[in-house]
Design an enzyme around this catalytic site. Structure first.
Site, PDB file in Angstrom:
ATOM      1  N   GLY A  15       0.818  -1.225   0.085  1.00 42.11           N
ATOM      2  CA  GLY A  15      -0.153  -0.078  -0.072  1.00 42.11           C
ATOM      3  C   GLY A  15       0.881   1.365   0.053  1.00 42.11           C
ATOM      4  O   GLY A  15       0.238   2.232   0.561  1.00 42.11           O
ATOM      5  N   ASN A  17       1.482   2.843  -2.708  1.00 45.95           N
ATOM      6  CA  ASN A  17       0.858   3.791  -3.585  1.00 45.95           C
ATOM      7  C   ASN A  17      -0.419   4.697  -2.787  1.00 45.95           C
ATOM      8  O   ASN A  17      -0.984   5.649  -3.115  1.00 45.95           O
ATOM      9  CB  ASN A  17       0.340   3.205  -4.818  1.00 45.95           C
ATOM     10  CG  ASN A  17       1.530   3.296  -5.778  1.00 45.95           C
ATOM     11  OD1 ASN A  17       1.779   4.259  -6.595  1.00 45.95           O
ATOM     12  ND2 ASN A  17       2.171   2.112  -6.216  1.00 45.95           N
ATOM     13  N   MET A  88      -4.817  -7.108  -6.615  1.00 47.33           N
ATOM     14  CA  MET A  88      -4.538  -8.327  -7.754  1.00 47.33           C
ATOM     15  C   MET A  88      -5.693  -9.149  -8.178  1.00 47.33           C
ATOM     16  O   MET A  88      -5.448  -9.907  -8.946  1.00 47.33           O
ATOM     17  CB  MET A  88      -3.576  -9.135  -7.081  1.00 47.33           C
ATOM     18  CG  MET A  88      -2.244  -8.471  -6.285  1.00 47.33           C
ATOM     19  SD  MET A  88      -1.554  -7.690  -7.710  1.00 47.33           S
ATOM     20  CE  MET A  88      -0.381  -6.432  -6.614  1.00 47.33           C
ATOM     21  N   LEU A  90      -9.212  -9.411 -10.714  1.00 51.37           N
ATOM     22  CA  LEU A  90      -9.984  -8.936 -11.694  1.00 51.37           C
ATOM     23  C   LEU A  90     -11.291  -8.228 -11.196  1.00 51.37           C
ATOM     24  O   LEU A  90     -11.991  -8.679 -10.463  1.00 51.37           O
ATOM     25  CB  LEU A  90     -10.211  -9.984 -12.692  1.00 51.37           C
ATOM     26  CG  LEU A  90     -10.862  -9.680 -14.200  1.00 51.37           C
ATOM     27  CD1 LEU A  90      -9.816  -8.723 -14.800  1.00 51.37           C
ATOM     28  CD2 LEU A  90     -11.117 -10.727 -14.841  1.00 51.37           C
ATOM     29  N   ASN A 105      -6.491   2.244 -12.805  1.00 48.91           N
ATOM     30  CA  ASN A 105      -5.636   1.597 -12.258  1.00 48.91           C
ATOM     31  C   ASN A 105      -4.082   1.753 -12.780  1.00 48.91           C
ATOM     32  O   ASN A 105      -3.880   2.486 -13.644  1.00 48.91           O
ATOM     33  CB  ASN A 105      -5.849  -0.215 -12.834  1.00 48.91           C
ATOM     34  CG  ASN A 105      -4.718  -1.003 -12.361  1.00 48.91           C
ATOM     35  OD1 ASN A 105      -4.546  -1.217 -11.218  1.00 48.91           O
ATOM     36  ND2 ASN A 105      -4.212  -1.832 -13.322  1.00 48.91           N
ATOM     37  N   HIS A 107      -0.149   0.309 -13.526  1.00 51.51           N
ATOM     38  CA  HIS A 107       0.505  -1.063 -13.922  1.00 51.51           C
ATOM     39  C   HIS A 107       1.875  -0.822 -13.806  1.00 51.51           C
ATOM     40  O   HIS A 107       2.449   0.333 -14.565  1.00 51.51           O
ATOM     41  CB  HIS A 107      -0.057  -1.454 -15.183  1.00 51.51           C
ATOM     42  CG  HIS A 107       0.669  -2.716 -15.507  1.00 51.51           C
ATOM     43  ND1 HIS A 107       0.245  -3.894 -14.918  1.00 51.51           N
ATOM     44  CD2 HIS A 107       1.604  -3.158 -16.344  1.00 51.51           C
ATOM     45  CE1 HIS A 107       1.070  -5.012 -15.465  1.00 51.51           C
ATOM     46  NE2 HIS A 107       1.825  -4.479 -16.274  1.00 51.51           N
TER      47      HIS A 107
END
Ligand code: GAR
Length: 191
Positions: A15, A17, A88, A90, A105, A107
């Site tokens: 966490g 971010n 993590m 979907l 999101n 990546h």
């Protein structure tokens, strides 16, 4: 009085971010973080949420698949936008449909390279190293019901030296993420 834009952050692990985002919006005039959600009861992000006095919620796979559980919590918290930060799983269709173009999101590579199922966290940086890439970076993108496929909002790059370890690459990417993700969320929400 709550602010016009309220973010929910989904995160599965450390966490950092999420912390950068909570920190950035701590005294913002329009945007606040209203909820942290995690599929992992042990996730360090939950401690970070406590430190910032942000409510948190954990869920298992069954609860995540059940629209009532998650949507009710998001509605109770008047959540307007969703941010995935190291999440993590979907995102299910019901959530994409409930928040169309309102889920973003990050990546840790330059999509479409090194994306898709199984490509997360250190696996991505290991793949970048194995491919002897000279450049990597971050991709911030809108979320649809496929992994790593929504419209790209922002990409930023950093160089990769042949002497860089996987951890070195991860550090460089994290530095980019912590700088660019909060600002990009702000621009995306307020544009
Ligand atoms: C971040 O590097 C993020 O880009 C990545 O997980 C890390 C989480 O770090 N996300 C993915 O790989 C999604 N496919 P954090 O928990 O310290 O924020």
């Amino acid at each position: 009085m709550s602010k016009p834009f309220r973010i929910a952050i989904f995160a599965s692990g450390n966490g950092t971010n999420a912390e950068a985002i909570m920190n950035y919006f701590q005294s913002h005039s329009l945007i606040e973080v209203g909820l942290i959600l995690s599929n992992n009861k042990e996730a360090k992000v939950l401690e970070r949420a406590d430190r910032f006095n942000v409510s948190s919620l954990t869920f298992d796979k069954t609860e995540f698949r059940d629209p009532a559980t998650i949507l009710t919590s998001l509605e109770q918290q008047s959540i307007t936008h969703i941010v995935l930060a190291g999440f993590m799983w979907l995102v299910p269709r019901y959530l994409v449909n409930a928040y169309p173009d309102k889920i973003v999101n990050i990546h840790p590579a330059l999509l479409p390279k090194f994306g898709g199922k199984g490509m997360y966290g250190m696996h991505v940086h290991q793949a970048v190293k194995n491919a002897s890439e000279l450049v990597t970076g971050i991709t911030i993108h809108l979320v649809n019901e496929h992994y790593d496929e929504g419209a790209i909002v922002l990409q930023k790059t950093c160089s990769v030296a042949s002497s860089d370890s996987v951890e070195d690459i991860a550090d460089k990417v994290h530095t980019l993420e912590h700088h660019w993700y909060p600002i990009t969320i702000e621009n995306w929400i307020t544009k």
